[in-house]
Motif scaffolding. Structure first.
Motif, PDB file in Angstrom:
ATOM      1  N   GLN A   1     -23.246   9.199   1.211  1.00 51.83           N
ATOM      2  CA  GLN A   1     -22.339  10.254   1.657  1.00 51.83           C
ATOM      3  C   GLN A   1     -23.111  11.510   2.044  1.00 51.83           C
ATOM      4  OE1 GLN A   1     -19.610  10.621  -1.637  1.00 51.83           O
ATOM      5  NE2 GLN A   1     -18.215   9.069  -0.823  1.00 51.83           N
ATOM      6  N   THR A   2     -24.158  11.811   1.282  1.00 54.27           N
ATOM      7  CA  THR A   2     -24.997  12.974   1.589  1.00 54.27           C
ATOM      8  C   THR A   2     -25.575  12.865   2.996  1.00 54.27           C
ATOM      9  OG1 THR A   2     -25.615  13.338  -0.723  1.00 54.27           O
ATOM     10  CG2 THR A   2     -27.110  14.220   0.950  1.00 54.27           C
ATOM     11  N   VAL A   3     -26.053  11.661   3.343  1.00 52.25           N
ATOM     12  CA  VAL A   3     -26.668  11.445   4.649  1.00 52.25           C
ATOM     13  C   VAL A   3     -25.623  11.478   5.758  1.00 52.25           C
ATOM     14  CG1 VAL A   3     -27.894   9.732   6.039  1.00 52.25           C
ATOM     15  CG2 VAL A   3     -28.640  10.205   3.721  1.00 52.25           C
ATOM     16  N   GLU A   4     -24.479  10.858   5.515  1.00 57.53           N
ATOM     17  CA  GLU A   4     -23.427  10.856   6.541  1.00 57.53           C
ATOM     18  C   GLU A   4     -22.906  12.263   6.798  1.00 57.53           C
ATOM     19  OE1 GLU A   4     -20.445   7.946   5.620  1.00 57.53           O
ATOM     20  OE2 GLU A   4     -21.953   6.368   5.315  1.00 57.53           O
ATOM     21  N   GLU A   5     -22.868  13.099   5.778  1.00 60.29           N
ATOM     22  CA  GLU A   5     -22.446  14.492   5.960  1.00 60.29           C
ATOM     23  C   GLU A   5     -23.428  15.271   6.820  1.00 60.29           C
ATOM     24  OE1 GLU A   5     -22.045  15.831   1.959  1.00 60.29           O
ATOM     25  OE2 GLU A   5     -20.134  14.794   1.624  1.00 60.29           O
ATOM     26  N   ARG A   6     -24.644  14.770   6.944  1.00 58.94           N
ATOM     27  CA  ARG A   6     -25.652  15.400   7.805  1.00 58.94           C
ATOM     28  C   ARG A   6     -25.598  14.854   9.218  1.00 58.94           C
ATOM     29  NH1 ARG A   6     -30.347  18.034   5.704  1.00 58.94           N
ATOM     30  NH2 ARG A   6     -30.050  18.641   3.519  1.00 58.94           N
ATOM     31  N   GLY A   7     -24.620  14.004   9.508  1.00 62.30           N
ATOM     32  CA  GLY A   7     -24.427  13.527  10.873  1.00 62.30           C
ATOM     33  C   GLY A   7     -24.892  12.125  11.160  1.00 62.30           C
ATOM     34  N   PHE A   8     -25.435  11.423  10.150  1.00 63.08           N
ATOM     35  CA  PHE A   8     -25.856  10.040  10.360  1.00 63.08           C
ATOM     36  C   PHE A   8     -24.625   9.127  10.429  1.00 63.08           C
ATOM     37  CE2 PHE A   8     -29.622  12.051   8.841  1.00 63.08           C
ATOM     38  CZ  PHE A   8     -30.699  11.311   9.309  1.00 63.08           C
ATOM     39  N   SER A   9     -24.700   8.121  11.259  1.00 67.95           N
ATOM     40  CA  SER A   9     -23.580   7.195  11.433  1.00 67.95           C
ATOM     41  C   SER A   9     -23.380   6.333  10.187  1.00 67.95           C
ATOM     42  CB  SER A   9     -23.839   6.280  12.636  1.00 67.95           C
ATOM     43  OG  SER A   9     -22.918   5.202  12.656  1.00 67.95           O
ATOM     44  N   PRO A  10     -22.125   6.014   9.854  1.00 67.31           N
ATOM     45  CA  PRO A  10     -21.867   5.069   8.757  1.00 67.31           C
ATOM     46  C   PRO A  10     -22.471   3.696   9.013  1.00 67.31           C
ATOM     47  CG  PRO A  10     -19.871   6.275   9.327  1.00 67.31           C
ATOM     48  CD  PRO A  10     -20.873   6.577  10.397  1.00 67.31           C
ATOM     49  N   GLU A  11     -22.778   3.385  10.274  1.00 65.67           N
ATOM     50  CA  GLU A  11     -23.332   2.081  10.622  1.00 65.67           C
ATOM     51  C   GLU A  11     -24.837   1.988  10.381  1.00 65.67           C
ATOM     52  OE1 GLU A  11     -21.362  -0.465  11.525  1.00 65.67           O
ATOM     53  OE2 GLU A  11     -19.724   0.945  11.173  1.00 65.67           O
ATOM     54  N   VAL A  12     -25.474   3.116  10.053  1.00 65.52           N
ATOM     55  CA  VAL A  12     -26.916   3.118   9.809  1.00 65.52           C
ATOM     56  C   VAL A  12     -27.220   2.291   8.562  1.00 65.52           C
ATOM     57  CG1 VAL A  12     -28.868   4.583   9.148  1.00 65.52           C
ATOM     58  CG2 VAL A  12     -27.330   5.308  10.969  1.00 65.52           C
ATOM     59  N   CYS A  13     -28.368   1.625   8.569  1.00 69.32           N
ATOM     60  CA  CYS A  13     -28.831   0.791   7.463  1.00 69.32           C
ATOM     61  C   CYS A  13     -28.627   1.453   6.098  1.00 69.32           C
ATOM     62  CB  CYS A  13     -30.314   0.498   7.694  1.00 69.32           C
ATOM     63  SG  CYS A  13     -31.277   0.113   6.241  1.00 69.32           S
ATOM     64  N   GLY A  14     -28.051   0.683   5.159  1.00 72.82           N
ATOM     65  CA  GLY A  14     -27.793   1.206   3.822  1.00 72.82           C
ATOM     66  C   GLY A  14     -29.056   1.577   3.070  1.00 72.82           C
ATOM     67  N   TYR A  15     -30.132   0.823   3.287  1.00 75.20           N
ATOM     68  CA  TYR A  15     -31.411   1.140   2.651  1.00 75.20           C
ATOM     69  C   TYR A  15     -31.855   2.547   3.053  1.00 75.20           C
ATOM     70  CZ  TYR A  15     -32.908  -3.416   0.710  1.00 75.20           C
ATOM     71  OH  TYR A  15     -33.048  -4.544  -0.052  1.00 75.20           O
ATOM     72  N   SER A  16     -31.792   2.824   4.365  1.00 75.37           N
ATOM     73  CA  SER A  16     -32.275   4.116   4.851  1.00 75.37           C
ATOM     74  C   SER A  16     -31.394   5.250   4.358  1.00 75.37           C
ATOM     75  CB  SER A  16     -32.350   4.120   6.380  1.00 75.37           C
ATOM     76  OG  SER A  16     -31.069   3.963   6.961  1.00 75.37           O
ATOM     77  N   LYS A  17     -30.084   5.039   4.351  1.00 75.05           N
ATOM     78  CA  LYS A  17     -29.194   6.117   3.910  1.00 75.05           C
ATOM     79  C   LYS A  17     -29.395   6.424   2.428  1.00 75.05           C
ATOM     80  CE  LYS A  17     -25.242   4.502   5.442  1.00 75.05           C
ATOM     81  NZ  LYS A  17     -23.781   4.472   5.731  1.00 75.05           N
ATOM     82  N   ALA A  18     -29.541   5.387   1.627  1.00 77.93           N
ATOM     83  CA  ALA A  18     -29.756   5.616   0.199  1.00 77.93           C
ATOM     84  C   ALA A  18     -31.044   6.401  -0.032  1.00 77.93           C
ATOM     85  CB  ALA A  18     -29.797   4.293  -0.547  1.00 77.93           C
ATOM     86  N   SER A  19     -32.118   5.976   0.651  1.00 75.23           N
ATOM     87  CA  SER A  19     -33.413   6.619   0.460  1.00 75.23           C
ATOM     88  C   SER A  19     -33.437   8.043   1.019  1.00 75.23           C
ATOM     89  CB  SER A  19     -34.505   5.780   1.118  1.00 75.23           C
ATOM     90  OG  SER A  19     -35.748   6.434   1.036  1.00 75.23           O
ATOM     91  N   LEU A  20     -32.891   8.224   2.223  1.00 70.17           N
ATOM     92  CA  LEU A  20     -32.863   9.561   2.813  1.00 70.17           C
ATOM     93  C   LEU A  20     -31.969  10.494   2.005  1.00 70.17           C
ATOM     94  CD1 LEU A  20     -32.719   8.668   6.618  1.00 70.17           C
ATOM     95  CD2 LEU A  20     -34.657   9.625   5.361  1.00 70.17           C
TER      96      LEU A  20
END
Length: 386
Positions: A72-91
């Motif tokens: 959620q933190t990453v998506e609030e920064r404008g990343f798409s929900p479709e982006v890899c879950g590994y990358s979103k968790a780590s970022l």
């Protein structure tokens, strides 16, 4: 000889010890490099660097319950929900500055390689810009099958270019003699790991898939260290003893299955549920098909190139079918579960074609399974689909 529970405790201590160590590394004056998965860690250990894998960190995030918050933190920064879950968790861990074991340390350089996933260069670009450090792209050819000589030669040139980059940016001097020492350790650990995979062909299967998924940590993160050698030597002895005594990981083994894709890190209990119904997962494209390749101390760069080009997602579907044809026979597989993991698109691409071909040409049952969440109060429910 250690018991299975003692081995799990040891492995968990290796994981926690590693992350606690990297958290302190920068403060101790050590040089840190953030690397993608399936990267030649041997080269980094040979240069006295501390390789840290945000991608390896993501399952820890998932297992310890941070994933939803960080995504959620990453998506609030404008990343798409479709982006890899590994990358979103780590970022998300990067942006929030927290996570399991205190979070990951700031790197001195970042290095990406697209041999396992095309998103890695973009992901590491975000890291490099955030931390303000140099980013080296270690290019890798798409081998389609077992890598050929021209693939090897090209990747060797890339590895050597990466070494020059590290020497220049971090003011280091590379030693091929030290690399040979590290490669020798890596090869010894790989030898034990391959022996363990071979013994999983036995009936009943002596090692559970759930344990194997956890036990892949040393061969992927600590490859080239004495620690990995010691762990797999002990694990091999344990598995060999169970084979000798005819002890299976699953009581009254009835079915032998293959698992396609990465482990379901956020719900490993599901694997125990499958095993509870008399089914052993004896082969997987992740711990069985990616890790564990022999190395040649006399030709360290060439053997490292071969090892890191042989990855499951670095093959075309036709080549993957050829592998399945062989493994279904060798491991006496009764059926294949295709985990359609929307969080890892490269691994999931082609699964429906693979499943159809395995059923029609290899006469082996195959199920494409995807996890969806049906909200009922606060209780998530699984369903089978596809």
């Amino acid at each position: 000889m250690m018991t299975g529970k003692e081995l799990v405790v040891w492995r968990n201590s290796l994981v926690s010890g590693y992350y606690e160590g990297v958290a302190k590394a920068r403060g101790e004056g050590k040089l840190i490099v953030h690397v993608t998965g399936h990267m030649p860690t041997e080269l980094f250990y040979a240069m006295d660097l501390v390789p840290v894998g945000p991608e390896h960190y993501a399952p820890q995030i998932c297992a310890q319950g941070y994933a939803q918050e960080f995504c959620q933190t990453v998506e609030e920064r404008g990343f798409s929900p479709e982006v890899c879950g590994y990358s979103k968790a780590s970022l998300g861990a990067m942006y929030s500055g927290k996570g399991p074991f205190g979070g990951l340390p700031e790197p001195h350089v970042v290095i990406s390689c697209p041999n396992m996933c095309s998103i890695h260069p973009q992901w590491w670009d975000v890291e490099g810009q955030y931390y303000g450090v140099p980013h080296f792209l270690l290019d890798a050819p798409h081998a389609n099958s077992d890598p050929q000589e021209h693939h090897i030669n090209y990747f060797v040139s890339q590895l050597k270019e990466m070494v020059s980059f590290l020497e220049e940016k971090l003011k280091l001097t590379f030693s091929e003699e030290k690399l040979r020492e590290v490669v020798a350790l890596s090869d010894e650990a790989n030898k034990y790991y391959i022996d363990i995979l071979e013994m999983m062909k036995e009936k009943p299967c002596p090692l559970s898939f759930r344990d194997l998924c956890g036990h892949v940590f040393p061969v992927s993160v600590l490859s080239g260290t004495q620690t990995a050698v010691d762990f797999y030597a002990e694990l091999r002895e344990f598995v060999a003893d169970r084979v000798k005594k005819g002890i299976g990981a699953v009581e009254n083994e009835k079915y032998r299955l293959a698992w396609d894709n990465i482990a379901i890190w956020h719900d490993m209990q599901l694997l125990s549920h499958i095993e509870g119904h008399g089914a052993s997962i004896v082969y997987s494209t992740y711990p069985s098909g990616t890790w564990g390749q022999r190395l040649d101390v006399d030709h360290p760069f060439e053997s490292l190139a071969r090892k890191y080009l042989i990855g499951w997602v670095n093959r075309l579907v036709k080549s993957q079918i050829d592998v399945y044809r062989k493994k279904i026979r060798e491991y006496s597989v009764d059926g294949v579960i295709f985990f359609v993991n929307r969080g890892c698109r490269p691994y999931t691409a082609g699964q429906y074609d693979l499943a159809k071909t395995i059923k029609e040409r290899l006469a082996c049952p195959a199920l494409c399974w995807k996890e969806t969440w049906l909200t009922h109060g606060d209780i998530p429910n699984r369903r089978l689909g596809g």
